[in-house]
Motif scaffolding. Structure first.
Motif, PDB file in Angstrom:
ATOM      1  N   MET A  27       0.828  -1.216   0.000  1.00 45.90           N
ATOM      2  CA  MET A  27       0.000   0.000   0.000  1.00 45.90           C
ATOM      3  C   MET A  27       0.858   1.260   0.000  1.00 45.90           C
ATOM      4  O   MET A  27       0.470   2.300  -0.531  1.00 45.90           O
ATOM      5  CB  MET A  27      -0.933  -0.010   1.204  1.00 45.90           C
ATOM      6  N   GLN A  28       2.043   1.164   0.602  1.00 48.74           N
ATOM      7  CA  GLN A  28       2.908   2.335   0.720  1.00 48.74           C
ATOM      8  C   GLN A  28       3.985   2.391  -0.366  1.00 48.74           C
ATOM      9  O   GLN A  28       4.766   3.342  -0.412  1.00 48.74           O
ATOM     10  CB  GLN A  28       3.569   2.348   2.099  1.00 48.74           C
ATOM     11  N   ALA A  29       4.010   1.377  -1.241  1.00 47.39           N
ATOM     12  CA  ALA A  29       5.046   1.352  -2.288  1.00 47.39           C
ATOM     13  C   ALA A  29       4.925   2.595  -3.162  1.00 47.39           C
ATOM     14  O   ALA A  29       3.832   2.919  -3.641  1.00 47.39           O
ATOM     15  CB  ALA A  29       4.896   0.094  -3.139  1.00 47.39           C
ATOM     16  N   PRO A  30       6.017   3.302  -3.392  1.00 49.43           N
ATOM     17  CA  PRO A  30       5.935   4.565  -4.138  1.00 49.43           C
ATOM     18  C   PRO A  30       5.852   4.336  -5.641  1.00 49.43           C
ATOM     19  O   PRO A  30       6.221   3.275  -6.151  1.00 49.43           O
ATOM     20  CB  PRO A  30       7.258   5.253  -3.779  1.00 49.43           C
ATOM     21  N   ILE A  31       5.338   5.335  -6.328  1.00 44.98           N
ATOM     22  CA  ILE A  31       5.510   5.402  -7.774  1.00 44.98           C
ATOM     23  C   ILE A  31       6.724   6.298  -7.993  1.00 44.98           C
ATOM     24  O   ILE A  31       6.777   7.440  -7.517  1.00 44.98           O
ATOM     25  CB  ILE A  31       4.255   5.931  -8.493  1.00 44.98           C
ATOM     26  N   ASN A  32       7.727   5.771  -8.648  1.00 43.67           N
ATOM     27  CA  ASN A  32       9.037   6.420  -8.687  1.00 43.67           C
ATOM     28  C   ASN A  32       9.116   7.470  -9.798  1.00 43.67           C
ATOM     29  O   ASN A  32       9.737   7.254 -10.845  1.00 43.67           O
ATOM     30  CB  ASN A  32      10.145   5.372  -8.857  1.00 43.67           C
ATOM     31  N   ILE A  33       8.441   8.562  -9.572  1.00 40.13           N
ATOM     32  CA  ILE A  33       8.543   9.713 -10.470  1.00 40.13           C
ATOM     33  C   ILE A  33       8.922  10.924  -9.628  1.00 40.13           C
ATOM     34  O   ILE A  33       8.476  11.066  -8.492  1.00 40.13           O
ATOM     35  CB  ILE A  33       7.234   9.968 -11.234  1.00 40.13           C
ATOM     36  N   GLN A  58      10.555   1.581 -14.606  1.00 39.88           N
ATOM     37  CA  GLN A  58      11.108   1.645 -13.253  1.00 39.88           C
ATOM     38  C   GLN A  58      10.306   2.601 -12.362  1.00 39.88           C
ATOM     39  O   GLN A  58      10.846   3.186 -11.434  1.00 39.88           O
ATOM     40  CB  GLN A  58      12.594   2.040 -13.279  1.00 39.88           C
ATOM     41  N   TRP A  59       9.035   2.730 -12.687  1.00 42.43           N
ATOM     42  CA  TRP A  59       8.162   3.523 -11.823  1.00 42.43           C
ATOM     43  C   TRP A  59       7.700   2.704 -10.614  1.00 42.43           C
ATOM     44  O   TRP A  59       7.410   3.272  -9.566  1.00 42.43           O
ATOM     45  CB  TRP A  59       6.934   4.006 -12.601  1.00 42.43           C
ATOM     46  N   VAL A  60       7.582   1.384 -10.812  1.00 44.65           N
ATOM     47  CA  VAL A  60       7.266   0.492  -9.691  1.00 44.65           C
ATOM     48  C   VAL A  60       8.302  -0.634  -9.685  1.00 44.65           C
ATOM     49  O   VAL A  60       8.824  -1.014 -10.739  1.00 44.65           O
ATOM     50  CB  VAL A  60       5.837  -0.096  -9.785  1.00 44.65           C
TER      51      VAL A  60
END
Length: 329
Positions: A27-33, A58-60
């Motif tokens: 639930m807390q995993a970021p979207i890497n932008i 590589q956004w998730v």
């Protein structure tokens, strides 16, 4: 037997704890932008397909925890087509935004004083607008200039990706219709205007003649006084509009002598159509002009005007301000 039962309970607690931890991590995993991104979701895009695309970017980091969340909340898989503005946050939040159809709103501004050619040119350059219109096109079998010139209310309009240009223009058209109908009911009935469309035409001229809001009622009074007396309006913006896109920024005596439906140095009364998109203040000035004895005005060069009652007085003002501009240049 008791030991076995305790062992099962402890194992269940461990597994539950581990599962809860994994769930929280997902639930807390970021979207890497690092900054906002516009993302278009085509119709028919699936949850797993989109997650893999984001993983390739590589956004998730992993898709399986998000897939577990989607099993627990199947609404996440109902992705809505559209263009979305994603911001740094959680991947779950991004998927939820798309599943809820919270599309990005684009904006388009119609600037007071712009004519239809200018509006169409800027609309054609706007992001994600379908079927942009061009001068000379028709709308419901009616030429665009007849349909929309002067009739689009200056304001900012919001739209979603791939809306048609006509839809945006119609919102502006409907708003002008509403504003004009309301303002026409507030008119000073002593003005020579016969209908709301004439008020729209006059307001468009007022809009082009001054950028000083406080002057608009006085500018209107000059035109109303001239109309009442049967004098020509003799206003340069109508001449320029009649010249069209060939105008190079320099109005000449030849232009003023040229006969066109918009040359108010040659015709009596109002031109046949508006020449620009008037603001609400210009509309109000047209129907509620100031009471004055002015028949002339000349630009001072600072955006304001010198008003005169008599031609001789006006000619002196013209010499004063035109000579000043010539000397300054």
């Amino acid at each position: 037997m008791i030991r076995v039962t305790v062992g099962v309970v402890l194992l269940a607690l461990v597994l539950t704890s581990a599962g809860y931890y994994q769930l929280r991590q997902a639930m807390q995993a970021p979207i890497n932008i690092e900054q906002m991104q516009l993302v278009e979701i085509p119709s028919g895009t699936g949850f797993n397909q989109l997650c893999r695309q984001w993983q390739q970017k590589q956004w998730v980091e992993q898709c399986w925890p998000l897939q577990v969340l989607a099993k627990l909340d199947p609404t996440l898989t109902d992705l809505k087509a559209g263009v979305y503005q994603l911001v740094p946050g959680t991947a779950l939040g991004a998927f939820r935004q798309i599943s809820q159809g919270l599309e990005h709103e684009f904006s388009f501004t119609i600037i007071e004083g712009d004519n239809l050619r200018q509006v169409l040119a800027r609309l054609a350059q706007s992001e994600y607008v379908n079927t942009p219109l061009q001068w000379g096109d028709s709308f419901n079998s009616q030429p665009l200039d007849e349909r929309f010139e002067g009739k689009l209310f200056p304001d900012t309009y919001h739209y979603h990706a791939h809306e048609n240009a006509e839809q945006i223009l119609m919102r502006a058209y409907n708003k002008m219709e509403s504003q004009l109908a309301e303002i026409w009911q507030q008119r000073d009935e002593s003005t020579p205007l016969q209908n709301a469309y004439e008020a729209l035409i006059l307001a468009s001229i007022i809009e082009k003649e001054t950028g000083v809001a406080g002057e608009r009622p006085l500018i209107a009074s000059v035109f109303v006084n001239r109309l009442n007396k049967g004098m020509r309006l003799q206003t340069d913006p109508t001449v320029i509009y009649g010249i069209g896109p060939d105008f190079d920024g320099n109005i000449t005596r030849a232009h003023l002598r040229q006969t066109t439906p918009y040359n108010t140095y040659r015709i009596h009364g109002l031109p046949p159509t508006p020449i620009a998109m008037p603001s609400r203040k210009a509309l109000l000035a047209a129907v509620q002009p100031a009471q004055s004895d002015y028949y002339y005005f000349v630009a001072k060069g600072d955006g304001s005007h010198q008003f005169s009652k008599q031609l001789a007085e006006h000619n002196r003002a013209v010499r004063q301000y035109q000579l000043r501009r010539a000397n300054d240049s």
